[in-house]
Motif scaffolding. Structure first.
Motif, PDB file in Angstrom:
ATOM      1  N   ARG A 116      41.799  47.897  45.994  1.00 25.38           N
ATOM      2  CA  ARG A 116      41.052  48.493  47.778  1.00 25.38           C
ATOM      3  C   ARG A 116      40.027  48.332  47.864  1.00 25.38           C
ATOM      4  O   ARG A 116      38.744  48.238  48.002  1.00 25.38           O
ATOM      5  CB  ARG A 116      41.376  48.631  48.787  1.00 25.38           C
ATOM      6  CG  ARG A 116      43.632  48.174  48.898  1.00 25.38           C
ATOM      7  CD  ARG A 116      44.062  48.648  49.696  1.00 25.38           C
ATOM      8  NE  ARG A 116      43.219  48.414  51.311  1.00 25.38           N
ATOM      9  CZ  ARG A 116      44.144  47.981  52.547  1.00 25.38           C
ATOM     10  NH1 ARG A 116      44.879  46.813  51.977  1.00 25.38           N
ATOM     11  NH2 ARG A 116      42.857  47.701  52.947  1.00 25.38           N
ATOM     12  N   ASP A 117      39.560  50.292  46.727  1.00 27.92           N
ATOM     13  CA  ASP A 117      38.900  50.561  46.798  1.00 27.92           C
ATOM     14  C   ASP A 117      37.967  49.895  45.657  1.00 27.92           C
ATOM     15  O   ASP A 117      36.543  49.790  46.326  1.00 27.92           O
ATOM     16  CB  ASP A 117      38.881  51.895  45.235  1.00 27.92           C
ATOM     17  CG  ASP A 117      39.352  52.792  45.734  1.00 27.92           C
ATOM     18  OD1 ASP A 117      39.763  53.188  47.533  1.00 27.92           O
ATOM     19  OD2 ASP A 117      40.182  53.960  45.302  1.00 27.92           O
ATOM     20  N   GLU A 126      36.618  47.232  48.473  1.00 32.32           N
ATOM     21  CA  GLU A 126      34.962  48.029  50.128  1.00 32.32           C
ATOM     22  C   GLU A 126      34.119  49.144  49.115  1.00 32.32           C
ATOM     23  O   GLU A 126      33.094  48.962  49.105  1.00 32.32           O
ATOM     24  CB  GLU A 126      36.050  49.141  50.185  1.00 32.32           C
ATOM     25  CG  GLU A 126      36.971  49.250  50.878  1.00 32.32           C
ATOM     26  CD  GLU A 126      37.888  50.101  51.061  1.00 32.32           C
ATOM     27  OE1 GLU A 126      37.534  50.933  50.637  1.00 32.32           O
ATOM     28  OE2 GLU A 126      39.113  49.985  51.839  1.00 32.32           O
ATOM     29  N   ARG A 127      34.213  48.949  47.214  1.00 32.18           N
ATOM     30  CA  ARG A 127      32.877  49.524  46.832  1.00 32.18           C
ATOM     31  C   ARG A 127      31.566  47.822  46.721  1.00 32.18           C
ATOM     32  O   ARG A 127      30.440  48.492  47.193  1.00 32.18           O
ATOM     33  CB  ARG A 127      32.890  49.880  45.499  1.00 32.18           C
ATOM     34  CG  ARG A 127      32.313  50.002  44.726  1.00 32.18           C
ATOM     35  CD  ARG A 127      32.557  51.169  43.297  1.00 32.18           C
ATOM     36  NE  ARG A 127      33.032  49.991  42.658  1.00 32.18           N
ATOM     37  CZ  ARG A 127      34.380  50.342  42.199  1.00 32.18           C
ATOM     38  NH1 ARG A 127      35.154  50.995  42.908  1.00 32.18           N
ATOM     39  NH2 ARG A 127      34.843  49.554  41.354  1.00 32.18           N
ATOM     40  N   HIS A 128      31.885  46.225  46.540  1.00 34.67           N
ATOM     41  CA  HIS A 128      31.003  45.412  46.296  1.00 34.67           C
ATOM     42  C   HIS A 128      31.139  45.138  47.628  1.00 34.67           C
ATOM     43  O   HIS A 128      29.982  44.561  47.527  1.00 34.67           O
ATOM     44  CB  HIS A 128      31.791  44.296  45.026  1.00 34.67           C
ATOM     45  CG  HIS A 128      31.689  45.147  43.928  1.00 34.67           C
ATOM     46  ND1 HIS A 128      30.835  45.931  42.812  1.00 34.67           N
ATOM     47  CD2 HIS A 128      32.934  45.066  43.401  1.00 34.67           C
ATOM     48  CE1 HIS A 128      31.503  45.910  42.422  1.00 34.67           C
ATOM     49  NE2 HIS A 128      32.592  46.279  41.988  1.00 34.67           N
ATOM     50  N   TRP A 129      31.889  45.127  48.267  1.00 35.57           N
ATOM     51  CA  TRP A 129      31.394  44.592  50.235  1.00 35.57           C
ATOM     52  C   TRP A 129      31.890  45.153  51.130  1.00 35.57           C
ATOM     53  O   TRP A 129      33.042  46.138  51.434  1.00 35.57           O
ATOM     54  CB  TRP A 129      32.381  43.705  50.347  1.00 35.57           C
ATOM     55  CG  TRP A 129      32.529  42.334  49.005  1.00 35.57           C
ATOM     56  CD1 TRP A 129      31.370  41.127  49.382  1.00 35.57           C
ATOM     57  CD2 TRP A 129      33.062  42.205  48.371  1.00 35.57           C
ATOM     58  NE1 TRP A 129      31.439  39.878  48.395  1.00 35.57           N
ATOM     59  CE2 TRP A 129      32.308  40.655  47.356  1.00 35.57           C
ATOM     60  CE3 TRP A 129      33.654  42.695  47.131  1.00 35.57           C
ATOM     61  CZ2 TRP A 129      32.905  40.060  46.460  1.00 35.57           C
ATOM     62  CZ3 TRP A 129      33.956  42.478  45.383  1.00 35.57           C
ATOM     63  CH2 TRP A 129      33.674  41.264  45.198  1.00 35.57           C
ATOM     64  N   SER A 130      31.484  45.351  51.972  1.00 34.98           N
ATOM     65  CA  SER A 130      31.068  46.397  53.353  1.00 34.98           C
ATOM     66  C   SER A 130      31.952  45.512  54.286  1.00 34.98           C
ATOM     67  O   SER A 130      32.403  46.263  55.417  1.00 34.98           O
ATOM     68  CB  SER A 130      30.148  46.884  53.857  1.00 34.98           C
ATOM     69  OG  SER A 130      29.302  45.653  53.932  1.00 34.98           O
ATOM     70  N   ASP A 131      32.051  44.513  54.520  1.00 36.11           N
ATOM     71  CA  ASP A 131      32.761  43.554  55.518  1.00 36.11           C
ATOM     72  C   ASP A 131      34.510  44.322  55.465  1.00 36.11           C
ATOM     73  O   ASP A 131      35.257  43.823  54.112  1.00 36.11           O
ATOM     74  CB  ASP A 131      32.645  42.284  54.769  1.00 36.11           C
ATOM     75  CG  ASP A 131      33.403  41.625  55.936  1.00 36.11           C
ATOM     76  OD1 ASP A 131      34.196  41.701  57.259  1.00 36.11           O
ATOM     77  OD2 ASP A 131      33.767  40.191  56.210  1.00 36.11           O
ATOM     78  N   ALA A 132      34.844  44.491  56.080  1.00 40.30           N
ATOM     79  CA  ALA A 132      36.361  45.148  56.155  1.00 40.30           C
ATOM     80  C   ALA A 132      37.183  44.631  56.063  1.00 40.30           C
ATOM     81  O   ALA A 132      38.597  44.127  55.509  1.00 40.30           O
ATOM     82  CB  ALA A 132      36.357  46.460  57.456  1.00 40.30           C
ATOM     83  N   ARG A 164      37.586  41.174  54.179  1.00 40.81           N
ATOM     84  CA  ARG A 164      36.984  40.466  53.364  1.00 40.81           C
ATOM     85  C   ARG A 164      38.715  40.188  52.708  1.00 40.81           C
ATOM     86  O   ARG A 164      39.449  39.112  52.691  1.00 40.81           O
ATOM     87  CB  ARG A 164      36.508  41.189  52.117  1.00 40.81           C
ATOM     88  CG  ARG A 164      36.642  40.574  51.453  1.00 40.81           C
ATOM     89  CD  ARG A 164      35.018  40.095  49.861  1.00 40.81           C
ATOM     90  NE  ARG A 164      35.439  39.466  48.653  1.00 40.81           N
ATOM     91  CZ  ARG A 164      34.958  38.443  49.117  1.00 40.81           C
ATOM     92  NH1 ARG A 164      34.034  38.347  49.942  1.00 40.81           N
ATOM     93  NH2 ARG A 164      34.958  37.560  47.767  1.00 40.81           N
TER      94      ARG A 164
END
Length: 230
Positions: free
Chosen positions: A177-178, A181-187, A189
């Protein structure tokens, strides 16, 4: 009984679809987890083949069947004269895989249709195949997705072995998950990956069985003088 050695980088990346195919064929599996045993030096000469999910690679010249998946494909490429580099963009989720011309004559990849097929990916690095390797597949985001080295060794960047439980395990893991979230800001995804998994997995599962079935046959075929041509 044929014996297969599996180099495993972390416990959370098992054989997936490959496991039941191998066991149903009467093949005995031994795992070496280099995450727990970093200094292990198994004698590969005692085994009929090798699958590399992560760990050292030095068995290609022994003419044993070798399958390197994701990190395993990168290690095989690096060990045989290619190199590994950051991919221009990470691939996590389902991506269209395009096959190259030689794929349709390849023992494993001949089961892929000529039209693009969605496969599951999870990587931020990629390999440059070693000299003499036959390139087999690509995606828009990653030029090299698969190659064959000689007649019995393959490197795959994508995860055709991943089943629903394994994908969900990776998505639920804090490290996974980290990374997303590090590569995509879209929650959303992760939710979209789950939806895509339900849509694409029923198609890729039988493909996985056919492709890996060919790899399994490399062990059982040695009991006979020759396989009939297809």
């Amino acid at each position: 009984m044929r014996k297969l050695l599996v180099f495993q980088h972390v416990a959370s990346e098992p054989l997936g679809h490959l496991d039941p195919l191998l066991r149903e064929s009467g093949i005995r599996i031994r795992y070496v987890n280099f995450g727990r045993e970093p200094h292990a030096e198994p004698d590969v000469r005692r085994y009929d083949g090798l699958v590399v999910l992560g760990g050292p690679m030095n068995v290609v010249q022994a003419d044993k069947p070798v399958l390197g998946i994701c990190l395993g494909g990168q290690l095989l490429a690096q060990a045989m004269g290619g190199h590994v580099h950051p991919n221009p963009v990470p691939e996590i989720g389902w991506y269209r895989l395009h096959t190259r011309a030689h794929a349709h004559e390849d023992l494993l990849f001949r089961h892929f249709e000529r039209s693009p097929r969605y496969v599951f990916q999870w990587h931020a690095y990629a390999f440059q195949p070693p000299p003499g390797a036959v390139p087999l597949a690509w995606t828009r985001s990653c030029r090299h997705q698969a190659y064959r080295l000689g007649d019995r060794a393959w490197g795959l960047q994508f995860h055709l072995e991943a089943d629903a439980a394994l994908i969900e395990r990776w998505l639920r893991a804090p490290a996974g998950r980290d990374e997303i979230e590090r590569h995509w800001s879209d929650a959303a995804r992760i939710a979209r990956i789950r939806v895509a998994t339900r849509r694409h997995l029923p198609v890729t599962t039988p493909l996985s069985e056919r492709v890996f079935g060919e790899f399994v046959n490399l062990f059982t075929a040695r009991r006979y003088a020759m396989l009939p041509s297809r």
